[in-house]
Write a protein that holds these residues in place. Structure first.
Motif, PDB file in Angstrom:
ATOM      1  N   PHE A  11       2.140   3.595   3.086  1.00  0.00           N
ATOM      2  CA  PHE A  11       1.747   2.843   2.112  1.00  0.00           C
ATOM      3  C   PHE A  11       0.631   1.855   2.158  1.00  0.00           C
ATOM      4  N   ASN A  12       0.044   1.780   3.274  1.00  0.00           N
ATOM      5  CA  ASN A  12      -1.117   0.650   3.361  1.00  0.00           C
ATOM      6  C   ASN A  12      -0.675  -0.590   3.328  1.00  0.00           C
ATOM      7  N   ASP A  13       0.592  -0.837   3.753  1.00  0.00           N
ATOM      8  CA  ASP A  13       1.086  -2.266   3.549  1.00  0.00           C
ATOM      9  C   ASP A  13       1.449  -2.485   4.912  1.00  0.00           C
ATOM     10  N   THR A  29      10.788   2.104  -2.346  1.00  0.00           N
ATOM     11  CA  THR A  29       9.826   0.790  -2.363  1.00  0.00           C
ATOM     12  C   THR A  29      10.222  -0.285  -3.459  1.00  0.00           C
ATOM     13  N   GLU A  30      11.460   0.006  -4.144  1.00  0.00           N
ATOM     14  CA  GLU A  30      11.743  -1.020  -5.039  1.00  0.00           C
ATOM     15  C   GLU A  30      13.052  -1.741  -4.583  1.00  0.00           C
ATOM     16  N   ARG A  67      -9.102  -5.037   4.334  1.00  0.00           N
ATOM     17  CA  ARG A  67      -8.139  -5.407   3.214  1.00  0.00           C
ATOM     18  C   ARG A  67      -7.719  -6.862   3.810  1.00  0.00           C
ATOM     19  N   ALA A 104       0.527  -4.029  -0.142  1.00  0.00           N
ATOM     20  CA  ALA A 104      -0.122  -2.843  -0.899  1.00  0.00           C
ATOM     21  C   ALA A 104      -0.446  -3.208  -2.195  1.00  0.00           C
ATOM     22  N   PRO A 105      -1.459  -2.944  -2.774  1.00  0.00           N
ATOM     23  CA  PRO A 105      -1.667  -3.524  -4.048  1.00  0.00           C
ATOM     24  C   PRO A 105      -0.947  -2.738  -5.098  1.00  0.00           C
ATOM     25  N   THR A 106      -0.467  -1.496  -4.704  1.00  0.00           N
ATOM     26  CA  THR A 106       0.061  -0.711  -6.016  1.00  0.00           C
ATOM     27  C   THR A 106       1.583  -0.601  -5.817  1.00  0.00           C
ATOM     28  N   LEU A 107       2.058  -1.517  -4.866  1.00  0.00           N
ATOM     29  CA  LEU A 107       3.422  -1.413  -4.462  1.00  0.00           C
ATOM     30  C   LEU A 107       4.190  -2.714  -4.597  1.00  0.00           C
TER      31      LEU A 107
END
Length: 800
Positions: free
Chosen positions: A70-72, A101-102, A290, A295-298
């Motif tokens: 997730f790049n988180d 992820t929610e 970063r 994660a910018p999309t999650l």
């Protein structure tokens, strides 16, 4: 005055004596080392195959997985990044089912809950996941072993390398931690590689040496927060190198040789700048170049239960509100608003932070609101948190990296300790020396003695090349002794490879110089060394696979729980052993389990009723309030929850929904005679340091008696009595009361059990007690088994 260049220069250190040419040399060569390391990797994997997850492993594995997937970077930032990525990589390849992820666990970065669901609640093959992750983690141990062999071989010849390697692969501490999905072995690897790389660069500056040393330091920086110790190590090595007054070859550009100390210091400064640059690139690279951890999309916006205000040691909520100088009515109103938001008045949590920020509209005027914002934004007072906050404000390092540093600093000087029967918040300078004494094989002490004797008898032999090993040993031990983070023997794992390399000097008894000068003594030393190695190997085989619980006999393993716990003995690794023990010794008999760990007893099919545990992931609460459709089939719902009492059900319909209150059966809430299997770390109440922590005392006794009286009706078998009691409290109040009762009852039982020896153990980490109903009656209803000092109250004032 004599010109500096004409001064006599000290002669370079004598190179290691060449090995004897014989038909036995191939036994100490690279092929032999490769075979030993291959077998070592297999033993590491095999020794952990029948072990459940240790406490920290699920968090490390989940972190590494989410970094890739997730790049988180919110999970486990305090434990580095590189080891987690290596551990998580094969788990990414497996394509197991994932928690959403929610989910609440993801939104609040609750790594333990997210990892528990991932491993145990989605139908994944948890044992296969653990094997893959540990197999990858064991690569660090193999690389560390290769570095130990190479270092000792360069210093002490082929036999010295072989001796150091054998001591390494046979050591219980290495075998216990080498394959675990943690950062400890990787930390030892990069500390040794960084120190040796720095020293090699200080002897001759080349592009290759600067690059390799910089990469090792960069790897260390993304392995563990203790990487900061490489700074004093590097400074000490530079000082020693300058004081040696040796010429410095420079092979960057036109080859030249620097003889003046200021010129050498300037060259070292330039090389240091290169190290800083490479380390910064490594840090930013491992965090995706970063700043934001999220994660910018999650979805995801919080750091578990510790926001920045807590880890940076900012003044607590009560102090901030006092600084607003509100009048008494508004101060009381603020306290009420915090209580309604379930906020801690003296500790920053996400709920507390949100509640304090939301005080503005109903309570504060505009000037007071600005004053509150300024107080919340004020930098910390202490130097280290203030520096981290400065780096954070200017985004000079990734957010997750800085948060990890702040988290480690926050907990490094206040951490609960159990040591030889005593408890503390502030650690003990004797903890790690004692752990080293009782958990290091006696054969290693013998090898150390033979190595020292070999060095002392070889007069004139330069020790210059061993300086980096001694430097790291001294710096790391000094940090360990003065550290307050006394939670496990594994935290001095870095020092063991250094000792193995230095023990390679004992192979000097096998070389011609000593054999010729002292033939009888050399023969006796060789025989003694062989006996040490044989005894070491036999002891290691005898302990297979229970290396985490290893003690050398100075402390008897069966009584080790009275000396050290947590990752020095019981780290949650023995659930498979518990299952076998019950099957072999307790078939069909009542059994109870109090488990210290993050694995799942249910996943392993352990037929034991749960006792209070520090982490209760997967356990159903004693009372549940469910919201279901108004036309839901309540009997069917109860069949899905067989541990709850079908005769005691609260039901309230509200339009299209209904609220159903379920209470566990009285038999499930009571304890009866049977066999009690208790993790050693649960018996010594060290981890629950915000609850019933330390010895049983008068305050705990009073709280236990009060809550026992409150919940007594729910322990009654009569459904009428139970139903009549339910309206007396609201559901959340009953849940709090039952949870408090569960904890305090167990702590009183543990205090009772500490007065006697266990009847048996499971691999020394799980203590087995056979208790009758009379035993339980005395433990839970008789006079207090002990009345010690109220340590949380006495020490709370010292907590920053």
């Amino acid at each position: 005055m004599t010109p500096p260049d004409s001064l006599p220069r000290p002669s370079p250190p004598a190179p290691p004596a060449p090995p004897e040419k014989s038909g036995w040399c191939h036994l100490a060569g690279p092929v032999a080392a490769g075979v030993i390391l291959s077998v070592f990797w297999l033993v590491l994997v095999a020794s952990t195959r029948d072990k459940s997850l240790t406490f920290d492993e699920s968090g490390h594995a989940a972190a590494g997985f989410t970094y890739w997937k997730f790049n988180d970077y919110r999970f486990d930032p305090e434990n580095g990044n590189l080891p987690q990525r290596v551990i998580g990589l094969p788990l990414v390849w497996r394509h197991d089912r994932l928690p959403s992820t929610e989910s609440e666990e993801w939104r609040t970065a609750e790594k333990w809950s997210w990892a528990y669901r991932w491993f145990y609640q989605l139908g994944n093959d948890a044992e296969a996941m653990i094997r893959w992750g540990r197999a990858a983690g064991a690569v660090f141990a193999v690389a560390l072993g290769a570095l130990v062999w190479l270092s000792a071989r360069r210093l002490f010849g082929p036999w010295g390398g072989l001796l150091a390697l054998l001591l390494f692969v046979l050591d219980p501490a290495i075998l216990a931690n080498g394959a675990l999905m943690t950062a400890d072995t990787a930390c030892a690897l990069f500390f040794l590689a960084s120190t040796l790389g720095l020293w090699a660069m200080l002897q001759r500056v080349t592009v290759g040496r600067v690059l390799l040393s910089s990469l090792a330091v960069g790897g260390l920086c993304v392995t563990k927060a203790s990487a900061v110790l490489i700074v004093p190590v590097a400074l000490m090595l530079v000082i020693v190198r300058l004081l040696s007054n040796r010429p410095l070859p420079i092979e960057i550009g036109a080859p030249r040789e620097l003889t003046r100390r200021p010129d050498q210091a300037l060259a070292f400064t330039a090389a240091g700048a290169a190290h800083v640059l490479v380390a910064l690139v490594a840090i930013w690279g491992f965090y995706g170049f970063r700043y934001a951890a999220f994660a910018p999309t999650l979805p995801g916006h919080t750091w578990q239960t510790d926001p920045w205000e807590f880890v940076l040691e900012k003044p607590g909520p009560d102090v901030v509100l006092d600084q607003l100088r509100l009048d008494p009515p508004r101060r009381e109103q603020a306290a009420q608003l915090l209580a309604q938001a379930d906020a801690h008045p003296d500790r920053w949590t996400p709920a507390t932070l949100a509640a304090v920020r939301n005080l503005g509209a109903p309570l504060l005027d505009s000037a007071e609101k600005q004053r509150l914002d300024a107080l919340l934004a004020a930098p910390p007072a202490a130097l280290v948190p203030r520096t981290i906050d400065l780096l954070r404000r200017h985004e000079l390092l990734p957010e997750a990296y800085l948060y990890g540093l702040a988290h480690v600093w926050r907990y490094a000087h206040v951490r609960a300790l159990f040591f030889n029967g005593g408890f503390s918040f502030r650690g003990s300078p004797w903890f790690f020396p004692y752990a080293f004494l009782v958990k290091t094989p006696l054969a290693l002490f013998g090898a150390i003695g033979l190595a020292l004797a070999a060095v002392l008898t070889r007069r004139g032999r330069s020790c210059y090349e061993t300086i980096p090993l001694w430097t790291l040993l001294v710096v790391y031990w000094a940090a360990a002794v003065f550290s307050h983070l006394n939670i496990g023997h594994r935290h001095i794992l870095v020092t063991y490879p250094l000792l193995f390399v230095l023990c390679g000097a004992a192979a000097g008894w096998m070389t011609n110089p000593l054999q010729s000068a002292l033939p009888r003594l050399a023969r006796a030393a060789c025989v003694t060394l062989a006996l040490f190695l044989a005894a070491h190997a036999v002891e290691t085989l005898r302990w297979f696979p229970n290396y985490l619980a290893y003690f050398n006999g100075i402390v008897h393993p069966a009584r080790a729980y009275r000396h050290l716990v947590d990752s020095s003995l019981d780290w949650g690794q023995d659930l498979p052993g518990v299952k076998r023990y019950i099957a072999q010794h307790l078939p069909g008999e009542p059994a109870y389990l109090s488990y210290f760990g993050t694995a799942s007893p249910a996943y392993y099919g352990i037929p034991a009723s749960p006792l209070y545990s520090y982490v209760d992931l997967g356990q159903r609460p004693p009372l549940q309030l469910l919201t279901v459709p108004a036309d839901a089939d309540i009997p069917a719902l109860l069949r899905q929850h067989p541990e709850y009492d079908p005769d005691v059900v609260g039901l309230a319909r509200e339009g299209a929904t209904a609220r159903v209150l379920l209470v566990k059966k009285a038999s499930a809430l009571r304890l009866t005679g049977g066999t009690y299997l208790i993790s050693a770390t649960m018996l010594q109440p060290v981890m629950n340091w915000r609850g019933a922590w330390g010895p049983w005392n008068a305050r705990y006794e009073a709280a236990y008696q009060a809550v026992s009286k409150l919940v007594r009706p729910l322990l009654n078998d009569d459904p009428g009595v139970r139903r009549a009691a339910l309206p007396q409290l609201q559901a959340p109040q009953w849940l709090t009361a039952l949870n408090d009762f569960d904890e305090l009852r167990f702590m009183r039982l543990a205090a009772f059990l500490r007065q006697r020896e266990p009847d048996d153990t499971v691999n020394y980490s799980i203590l087995v007690y056979r208790l009758t109903d009379a035993d339980l009656d005395g433990a839970l209803h008789g006079p207090p088994p002990e009345l010690g000092p109220d340590l949380p109250t006495l020490l709370s004032a010292k907590e920053p």
